[in-house]
Each structure stands twice: as C-alpha cells, then as structure tokens.
Design a protein around this motif. Structure first.
Motif: not given
Length: 424
Positions: A201-205, A170-178
């Motif tokens: 899959l949307a990746i938002i940094s 069900n995962i559609k987004v990954v919000i990633t940091g450093a």
C-alpha cells in the motif's frame, strides 16, 4: 471485442507512430486526420468500446483544441499530443479535463504514451482512497484520478479509511491530508503502515508548502511519498503512477518467486510458507491431498517432453477449475498438492474423485497417436498439528493408492469411521 482508441492526428509520421503504439498495447486504433472525419467515425461506433482518445491540439479544422472538446463531450478520456511547447498552449490544454498532454519532442515522450495506454487499462482495477482533505481539494483529486480510470473512495476519518481498506482489496494508494476528523494524519499513517507494508500500500501525504517539517514527519511515520501544495496536475499523476508501478513490480517479482513457471500454480516453497502457520494453529476441519500422475515418465519417454508439458498444464487447469477455493500447488515433477480448508471428509473425497474422473476422460494426441492419463491421490482428512507431518501422512496414503493399482484415492476416512464405531 477489442477495445478501441480514437486517434485524431493530421501528421502522417506521428499517426504511424501512435497507431503502432496502440496496436502494441493490444488495442484497436480508429484513425482520423481531422475533427470532421473523427465526428463521422465516432457517430457510427459504440462509445463504451473506446478506452480513450489521442488528439492533436492543432488540426486543419480545429486549430485551438476544438477536437479535445469534442472528445471530452463524448465522455472519452483524452490524451493530447502537441508540437507546441509554449506556456499558453500548455495552460490551454490543462484547463480542460484531459488525462495528460504529451509534447511531440523525442522518442521518450512516445514511450511515455505507450506506458500511459497500458496504465489506463490497468487502472480500471485499482482503487485509491482520498482521505483527510478539505472538500475542494478532495473534489479536485478525485476528478484527476477518475480521468485516469481509477476507482476512487473518499473518507473523512481514520476509521472510515481502515474500513474502506478492509472492504476493498483493490486499493493500492491512500492519499492523506491533515483534515481528519478523529485522528492526526501521522497517527493514521503509522496505523496503516502497521497493517500494510510499503510494497502493498502506497501512502502519499499532501501538506502545505509553507511547513517543510510536515513532509519529514510523514515520511518518518511510514509514508511512501509526499506532495506540497500547490502542486501541478502532472506532478500529482506522475507520483501516483510511479508509486503504483513500484507496487506492481514487487507483486510481479513475488508472483514469479511463488509460482511454478510451467503451470501457473503455487510452487512448493509458497505452499509450505502459506500453510505452515495455519496448520500449526488449527488443523481440525481441513483436508490435504497429495496427487501424482501415473506412469508420467513413460509419457515423456514415449511422446517427448513437450507432450509431458501439455499433460502437466492440462491437469493444472483442471485443478484450478475444480479447486478454485483451495490452495493448489505443484510440488515438483508430476506431484501436486491440494489443501481444502474447512471441508468435511466426504465432500473432500467427492470433489477429488470428480477431479480424478475428469482427468481420466482427457485424451491427448501426438501426431496420430492418442493416449490418456490418470492420477493417484492420497487424501488426509484427520489432520495432525504441523504441515510436515500432514504431508508425510498424505504421502503415505498416496503410496497406498499407487500400490493398490493407481487411478484411485486412498483416504484415511475409513480408518476415522472405524475409530468412531469402536468408541460407540
């Protein structure tokens, strides 16, 4: 039971607009013109039956947002509507854990409210990973996401992120940091993009505002979007929603391209695209059936095309019911295909015969006339390498079923048994 929305609004005009929007979203409005009335109404209901509350900031008996506090204390996701646009009011509203606030400004803001209601319902089935964030940032993000009904997952490493994706479809987004413990964020983005397209899959940094180079690096590595810290509540949620809506639009278009409009089954193109590679690399152990409704043209000619469509949709529903673990497609007209993965021949025959008998039992009516339908089936259990060859052989078996009197299964099982006996 229809899901409810609590509306607390003292303006009759605004109330009428919001009630209509709630009804258009397929939800049941529960209306109150004051905080006192809302307390009374809510006391006699089941909290779990409510999707959210839509609350006016300024009410006759709650002039400074006390109605907001009541809804939040009642564990209701709360959307605030307000006629005030000043910075103090905005800050006051956003200091609370609200879903969002909407100024009573113009028609577009009410359109936004309509879309937000739809989002809150759909978000219950959407997962978001928060990874590579410091503890404080992660807690803040998760809090904002949960207000919008998202399923949230947290990860500290790239490996945990990949594992969560493998385990939760069900995962559609990954919000990633450093702040990843085992890998830098650009490497994680690159590895995720190798496995998942931007439309999947949307990746938002998230990066610091004092380093403009990070955002460009993230985008070049495959991220869909980025946020610079510090960001505001609204920007964060708007970017999440926009990226999810883009994925949903692509999914809808893909579904339209791959699905038969009338029956909802896979269409011919999708059937061949999905299975060509699979059968080329491993044909053993699978079964393929070609199905054709008997004398279907006569049904259309006698009872009309609406009656024919009813037969097709009913039979398609039975196919979905009997073969929910298989690939089922309408190849055209009254012809269908069923691909049964890893299914022994006798079991494939038994399941198809149960389906055939179920079709035979269906009674259709047009005015006072009743009629039945039947289906002929060609079942191939000894699959050749190559889907086109398999379809041709299953088609030949289907013709044998037709020539033998219809409403039956013609299968290669007997020929397989004869070959085994000759070897023994």
């Amino acid at each position: 039971m229809q899901t409810k929305v609590l509306i607390i609004e003292d303006s009759r005009m605004a109330m009428n607009i919001i009630v209509k929007l709630v009804q258009q979203a397929g939800l049941e409005p529960v209306s109150a013109q004051s905080l006192t009335e809302a307390r009374h109404l809510f006391a006699n209901t089941i909290p779990e039956s409510f999707l959210c509350a839509i609350v006016d900031y300024n009410l006759p008996d709650a002039v400074s947002g006390q109605a907001i506090d009541f809804c939040l204390q009642s564990i209701l996701p709360t959307i605030v509507v307000t006629g005030r646009m000043d910075a103090k009011t905005r800050s006051n509203v956003l200091s609370r854990e609200v879903v969002d606030y909407i100024p009573k400004e113009n028609a577009q803001t009410y359109d936004y409210l309509s879309r937000l209601l739809g989002r809150l319902e759909r978000n219950k089935n959407i997962g978001i990973i928060v990874t590579g964030q410091d503890r404080s940032s992660a807690r803040h993000m998760v809090s904002l996401l949960k207000r919008h009904n998202f399923n949230t997952y947290e990860a500290a490493t790239a490996e945990q992120t990949h594992q969560l994706l493998r385990e939760n479809h069900n995962i559609k987004v990954v919000i990633t940091g450093a702040e990843l413990e085992d890998q830098n964020s650009t490497a994680l983005i690159s590895s995720l993009r190798a496995d998942y397209a931007k439309e999947q899959l949307a990746i938002i940094s998230v990066c610091e505002r004092n380093n403009d180079m990070h955002s460009a690096r993230y985008i070049k590595s495959g991220a869909n979007d980025f946020l610079l810290k510090p960001y505001c509540h609204e920007e964060f949620l708007c970017r999440i929603s926009q990226n999810i809506e883009l994925i949903e639009h692509v999914e809808a278009l893909t579904n339209m391209a791959n699905t038969d409009f009338l029956t909802g089954l896979a269409n011919r193109r999708f059937f061949f695209e999905k299975l060509t590679s699979r059968v080329r690399h491993q044909a053993d152990g699978h079964a393929l059936a070609m199905l054709d409704l008997d004398f279907f043209k006569k049904i259309n000619d006698t009872y009309g095309h609406d009656a024919g469509d009813e037969v097709l949709t009913t039979v398609s529903g039975l196919l979905k019911h009997h073969f929910d673990d298989a690939v089922v497609a309408r190849l055209g007209g009254e012809e269908f295909a069923v691909f049964l993965p890893s299914t022994p021949p006798k079991l494939a025959f038994k399941r198809l015969d149960t389906f055939r008998r179920d079709v035979e039992k269906q009674t259709f009516r047009v005015l006072k006339k009743a009629y039945n339908v039947s289906v002929s089936i060609g079942l191939l259990t000894s699959m050749p390498v190559g889907l086109n060859a398999a379809v041709t052989q299953a088609d030949n078996l289907l013709y044998q079923a037709k020539d033998s009197g219809r409403n039956r299964i013609a299968s290669d099982i007997m020929a397989v048994q004869q070959r085994l006996q000759s070897v023994m």
